[in-house]
Design a protein around this motif. Structure first.
Motif, PDB file in Angstrom:
ATOM      1  N   PHE A 147       0.651  -1.347  -0.674  1.00  0.00           N
ATOM      2  CA  PHE A 147      -0.158   0.369  -0.288  1.00  0.00           C
ATOM      3  C   PHE A 147       0.833   1.779   0.055  1.00  0.00           C
ATOM      4  CE2 PHE A 147      -4.510   1.119   1.901  1.00  0.00           C
ATOM      5  CZ  PHE A 147      -4.275   2.546   0.667  1.00  0.00           C
ATOM      6  N   LEU A 148       2.344   1.174   1.098  1.00  0.00           N
ATOM      7  CA  LEU A 148       2.635   2.372   0.949  1.00  0.00           C
ATOM      8  C   LEU A 148       3.132   2.702  -0.828  1.00  0.00           C
ATOM      9  CD1 LEU A 148       4.079   2.258   4.750  1.00  0.00           C
ATOM     10  CD2 LEU A 148       2.835   4.040   4.014  1.00  0.00           C
ATOM     11  N   LYS A 149       3.532   1.925  -0.768  1.00  0.00           N
ATOM     12  CA  LYS A 149       4.187   1.492  -2.198  1.00  0.00           C
ATOM     13  C   LYS A 149       3.470   2.131  -3.583  1.00  0.00           C
ATOM     14  CE  LYS A 149       8.237  -1.215  -1.434  1.00  0.00           C
ATOM     15  NZ  LYS A 149       8.668  -3.057  -1.165  1.00  0.00           N
ATOM     16  N   GLY A 150       2.412   2.527  -3.827  1.00  0.00           N
ATOM     17  CA  GLY A 150       1.509   2.422  -4.258  1.00  0.00           C
ATOM     18  C   GLY A 150       0.671   1.152  -5.141  1.00  0.00           C
ATOM     19  N   ARG A 151       1.715  -0.036  -4.453  1.00  0.00           N
ATOM     20  CA  ARG A 151       0.382  -0.933  -5.297  1.00  0.00           C
ATOM     21  C   ARG A 151      -0.971  -1.828  -4.686  1.00  0.00           C
ATOM     22  NH1 ARG A 151       6.944  -3.881  -4.774  1.00  0.00           N
ATOM     23  NH2 ARG A 151       7.887  -2.552  -5.954  1.00  0.00           N
ATOM     24  N   ILE A 152      -1.253  -0.180  -4.673  1.00  0.00           N
ATOM     25  CA  ILE A 152      -2.828  -1.074  -4.241  1.00  0.00           C
ATOM     26  C   ILE A 152      -4.011  -1.392  -5.149  1.00  0.00           C
ATOM     27  CG2 ILE A 152      -2.986   1.527  -3.270  1.00  0.00           C
ATOM     28  CD1 ILE A 152      -4.684  -1.648  -2.043  1.00  0.00           C
ATOM     29  N   LYS A 153      -4.103  -2.371  -5.775  1.00  0.00           N
ATOM     30  CA  LYS A 153      -5.452  -2.554  -6.429  1.00  0.00           C
ATOM     31  C   LYS A 153      -6.813  -2.030  -6.194  1.00  0.00           C
ATOM     32  CE  LYS A 153      -2.723  -6.840  -7.581  1.00  0.00           C
ATOM     33  NZ  LYS A 153      -2.856  -8.080  -8.507  1.00  0.00           N
ATOM     34  N   LYS A 154      -7.453  -1.271  -6.813  1.00  0.00           N
ATOM     35  CA  LYS A 154      -8.570  -0.763  -6.939  1.00  0.00           C
ATOM     36  C   LYS A 154      -9.573  -0.634  -5.965  1.00  0.00           C
ATOM     37  CE  LYS A 154     -11.777   2.917  -8.320  1.00  0.00           C
ATOM     38  NZ  LYS A 154     -12.410   3.415  -9.732  1.00  0.00           N
ATOM     39  N   GLU A 155      -9.293  -2.785  -6.805  1.00  0.00           N
ATOM     40  CA  GLU A 155     -10.881  -4.000  -5.879  1.00  0.00           C
ATOM     41  C   GLU A 155     -10.518  -4.359  -4.508  1.00  0.00           C
ATOM     42  OE1 GLU A 155     -13.742  -4.970  -7.742  1.00  0.00           O
ATOM     43  OE2 GLU A 155     -13.755  -3.746  -8.588  1.00  0.00           O
ATOM     44  N   LEU A 156      -9.079  -4.147  -4.246  1.00  0.00           N
ATOM     45  CA  LEU A 156      -8.680  -4.457  -2.476  1.00  0.00           C
ATOM     46  C   LEU A 156      -8.577  -3.555  -1.911  1.00  0.00           C
ATOM     47  CD1 LEU A 156      -6.987  -7.202  -1.601  1.00  0.00           C
ATOM     48  CD2 LEU A 156      -5.219  -5.662  -1.557  1.00  0.00           C
ATOM     49  N   PHE A 157      -8.383  -2.440  -2.546  1.00  0.00           N
ATOM     50  CA  PHE A 157      -8.476  -1.491  -2.300  1.00  0.00           C
ATOM     51  C   PHE A 157     -10.607  -1.365  -1.406  1.00  0.00           C
ATOM     52  CE2 PHE A 157     -10.083   3.237  -0.974  1.00  0.00           C
ATOM     53  CZ  PHE A 157      -8.859   3.780  -0.458  1.00  0.00           C
ATOM     54  N   LEU A 212     -12.187  -3.950  -1.024  1.00  0.00           N
ATOM     55  CA  LEU A 212     -12.889  -4.817   0.194  1.00  0.00           C
ATOM     56  C   LEU A 212     -11.437  -4.326   1.967  1.00  0.00           C
ATOM     57  CD1 LEU A 212     -11.109  -8.394  -2.446  1.00  0.00           C
ATOM     58  CD2 LEU A 212     -14.496  -7.250  -1.639  1.00  0.00           C
ATOM     59  N   ALA A 213     -10.332  -3.839   0.849  1.00  0.00           N
ATOM     60  CA  ALA A 213     -10.272  -3.104   2.384  1.00  0.00           C
ATOM     61  C   ALA A 213     -10.928  -2.030   2.924  1.00  0.00           C
ATOM     62  CB  ALA A 213      -9.200  -2.281   2.380  1.00  0.00           C
ATOM     63  N   LYS A 269     -20.098   6.853   2.605  1.00  0.00           N
ATOM     64  CA  LYS A 269     -19.970   8.036   1.865  1.00  0.00           C
ATOM     65  C   LYS A 269     -19.245   6.983   0.739  1.00  0.00           C
ATOM     66  CE  LYS A 269     -20.902  12.025   3.999  1.00  0.00           C
ATOM     67  NZ  LYS A 269     -20.200  13.098   3.737  1.00  0.00           N
ATOM     68  N   ASP A 270     -17.807   6.455   1.226  1.00  0.00           N
ATOM     69  CA  ASP A 270     -16.869   5.511   0.510  1.00  0.00           C
ATOM     70  C   ASP A 270     -17.568   4.839  -0.822  1.00  0.00           C
ATOM     71  OD1 ASP A 270     -14.648   7.764   0.962  1.00  0.00           O
ATOM     72  OD2 ASP A 270     -14.149   6.590   2.909  1.00  0.00           O
ATOM     73  N   LEU A 271     -18.579   3.660   0.461  1.00  0.00           N
ATOM     74  CA  LEU A 271     -19.309   2.769  -0.399  1.00  0.00           C
ATOM     75  C   LEU A 271     -19.625   2.952  -1.427  1.00  0.00           C
ATOM     76  CD1 LEU A 271     -19.809   0.288   2.423  1.00  0.00           C
ATOM     77  CD2 LEU A 271     -17.107  -0.012   1.182  1.00  0.00           C
ATOM     78  N   TRP A 328     -24.948   0.019  -2.661  1.00  0.00           N
ATOM     79  CA  TRP A 328     -23.835  -0.658  -2.201  1.00  0.00           C
ATOM     80  C   TRP A 328     -23.521  -1.583  -0.824  1.00  0.00           C
ATOM     81  CZ3 TRP A 328     -22.741  -0.031   2.855  1.00  0.00           C
ATOM     82  CH2 TRP A 328     -23.120   1.372   3.753  1.00  0.00           C
ATOM     83  N   LYS A 329     -25.129  -1.834   0.122  1.00  0.00           N
ATOM     84  CA  LYS A 329     -25.160  -2.509   1.098  1.00  0.00           C
ATOM     85  C   LYS A 329     -25.861  -3.851   0.544  1.00  0.00           C
ATOM     86  CE  LYS A 329     -26.990   0.679   4.876  1.00  0.00           C
ATOM     87  NZ  LYS A 329     -27.877   0.976   5.677  1.00  0.00           N
ATOM     88  N   GLU A 330     -25.815  -3.441  -0.775  1.00  0.00           N
ATOM     89  CA  GLU A 330     -26.157  -5.123  -1.279  1.00  0.00           C
ATOM     90  C   GLU A 330     -25.380  -6.296  -2.358  1.00  0.00           C
ATOM     91  OE1 GLU A 330     -30.156  -4.613  -3.661  1.00  0.00           O
ATOM     92  OE2 GLU A 330     -30.988  -3.576  -2.994  1.00  0.00           O
ATOM     93  N   LYS A 331     -24.198  -5.526  -1.661  1.00  0.00           N
ATOM     94  CA  LYS A 331     -23.338  -6.092  -2.762  1.00  0.00           C
ATOM     95  C   LYS A 331     -22.001  -5.874  -2.133  1.00  0.00           C
ATOM     96  CE  LYS A 331     -24.215  -2.949  -7.203  1.00  0.00           C
ATOM     97  NZ  LYS A 331     -23.533  -2.105  -7.197  1.00  0.00           N
ATOM     98  N   ILE A 332     -22.612  -6.038  -0.571  1.00  0.00           N
ATOM     99  CA  ILE A 332     -20.769  -6.152   0.341  1.00  0.00           C
ATOM    100  C   ILE A 332     -21.070  -7.246   1.318  1.00  0.00           C
ATOM    101  CG2 ILE A 332     -20.412  -4.204  -0.237  1.00  0.00           C
ATOM    102  CD1 ILE A 332     -21.189  -2.844   2.673  1.00  0.00           C
ATOM    103  N   GLN A 333     -20.240  -7.699   1.993  1.00  0.00           N
ATOM    104  CA  GLN A 333     -20.498  -9.160   2.695  1.00  0.00           C
ATOM    105  C   GLN A 333     -18.886  -9.473   3.538  1.00  0.00           C
ATOM    106  OE1 GLN A 333     -20.423 -12.878   1.379  1.00  0.00           O
ATOM    107  NE2 GLN A 333     -18.806 -12.521   0.010  1.00  0.00           N
ATOM    108  N   CYS A 334     -19.149  -9.192   4.667  1.00  0.00           N
ATOM    109  CA  CYS A 334     -17.986  -8.834   5.934  1.00  0.00           C
ATOM    110  C   CYS A 334     -17.479 -10.451   5.827  1.00  0.00           C
ATOM    111  CB  CYS A 334     -19.033  -9.254   7.697  1.00  0.00           C
ATOM    112  SG  CYS A 334     -17.119  -8.659   8.892  1.00  0.00           S
ATOM    113  N   SER A 335     -16.004 -10.214   5.653  1.00  0.00           N
ATOM    114  CA  SER A 335     -15.410 -11.135   5.483  1.00  0.00           C
ATOM    115  C   SER A 335     -14.965 -11.995   6.655  1.00  0.00           C
ATOM    116  CB  SER A 335     -13.597 -11.419   4.809  1.00  0.00           C
ATOM    117  OG  SER A 335     -13.025 -10.007   6.000  1.00  0.00           O
ATOM    118  N   GLU A 336     -14.377 -13.689   6.468  1.00  0.00           N
ATOM    119  CA  GLU A 336     -13.756 -13.734   7.702  1.00  0.00           C
ATOM    120  C   GLU A 336     -13.047 -13.250   8.781  1.00  0.00           C
ATOM    121  OE1 GLU A 336     -12.045 -17.952   9.364  1.00  0.00           O
ATOM    122  OE2 GLU A 336     -12.301 -18.208   6.485  1.00  0.00           O
ATOM    123  N   ALA A 337     -12.067 -13.141   8.257  1.00  0.00           N
ATOM    124  CA  ALA A 337     -11.133 -12.362   9.342  1.00  0.00           C
ATOM    125  C   ALA A 337     -11.291 -11.087  10.154  1.00  0.00           C
ATOM    126  CB  ALA A 337      -9.917 -11.584   8.769  1.00  0.00           C
TER     127      ALA A 337
END
Length: 311
Positions: free
Chosen positions: A55-65, A67-68, A109-111, A119-128
């Protein structure tokens, strides 16, 4: 810029000024110092997880961001629900700053920006994340004094290193300058982050806690770091499964060393073109690893000559 903020009770006659809260006589037995010293190792480990380093190196994929951001939404929803539950509990009440700190609405707002109106229908809580959420609810309902550890770990980090991540994400993902997608990192009601953190630590130190309870809070803070690292590891595994095409950041905006403000800004905006045009073919060629290496070197030289730096 105001130098005061309201107390958790919100009364007009109970105003705490930042300058009054400067910690001039910190004791090693103060909770803030115990937390600082007791979580150093956990803090270092969290900063050195692969997800954070990338992340700090700017190597962050949009899909991963995205999910974060989802993970953060579920985490802060749980945390702020339990904080609201314990807002009048003396073991936590002095640290209740909903106007200044709460992040749930900002994350919503970000979601909405990333996923749309539904957006509420498209997200789910991960196991971790669910394990983290479950622990926060347990603490809030059964051991509210330990809620201090979770609030400290999250909010103090957001007001510190989180501000660096905000700049990296905005550059790497080419997010709007109007801060859509990174509202989580924007604290409109904290006029001075450093002074607010001093106030927060002073409030922690004033809590009426015995030695055993302070030790339990430090232990819980280390657990909070471990939960965060488990989420980071989970995201890192997901990231490795995503295709390179999912990465929108272009060239890294940070090499992971030195002052991020001095980092050369390589990203150029690419225009649109039809699939059959020469420019489109050139872009396709540029995706080849060897060509990317050559282009990166050339762009580094050009960037240095032009002295383009992130402000």
């Amino acid at each position: 810029m105001p130098s005061a903020l309201e107390s958790p009770e919100g009364g007009e006659e109970d105003i705490l000024r930042y300058e009054e809260m400067e910690d001039n006589a910190v004791s090693p037995l103060d909770l803030s110092e115990l937390l600082k010293e007791g979580t150093k190792e956990s803090h270092d480990r969290a900063e050195n997880t692969q997800f954070v380093k990338d992340f700090l190196k700017g190597r962050i994929k949009k899909e991963l961001f995205k999910l974060a951001t989802v993970a953060l939404y579920f985490t802060y929803s749980a945390l702020e629900e339990e904080m609201d539950r314990n807002k009048d509990n003396p073991v936590f009440a002095p640290l209740y700053f909903p106007v200044e700190l709460h992040r749930r609405e900002a994350l919503a707002k970000d979601l909405k920006y990333f996923y749309g109106e539904d957006w509420k229908e498209k997200i789910q809580c991960s196991e971790a994340t669910q394990q983290y959420v479950d622990r926060i609810h347990h603490v809030g309902q059964h051991e509210p004094e330990l809620l201090v550890a979770h609030a400290y770990t999250r909010y103090m980090g957001d007001l510190s290193g989180g501000q660096v991540l905000k700049k990296v994400a905005q550059r790497a993902l080419k997010l709007p300058s109007t801060e859509e997608g990174i509202q989580f990192y924007v604290f409109d009601n904290v006029s001075n982050a450093q002074q607010f953190k001093q106030l927060y630590r002073a409030r922690m130190n004033a809590l009426d806690l015995d030695k055993n309870t302070k030790e339990r809070i430090v232990e819980e803070a280390n657990k909070a770091f471990r939960f965060n690292m488990q989420v980071f590891d989970e995201l890192d595994k997901i990231g490795r499964s995503l295709s390179e095409e999912a990465q929108d950041g272009g060239f890294p905006v940070h090499d992971g060393k030195g002052d991020i403000r001095k980092c050369p800004y390589y990203a150029d905006k690419l225009g649109t073109a039809s699939p059959g045009c020469p420019f489109h073919a050139a872009v396709g060629l540029a995706r080849q690893p060897l060509v990317q290496l050559v282009l990166a070197a050339c762009m580094a030289v050009a960037a240095g000559a032009a002295a383009w730096y992130i402000l």
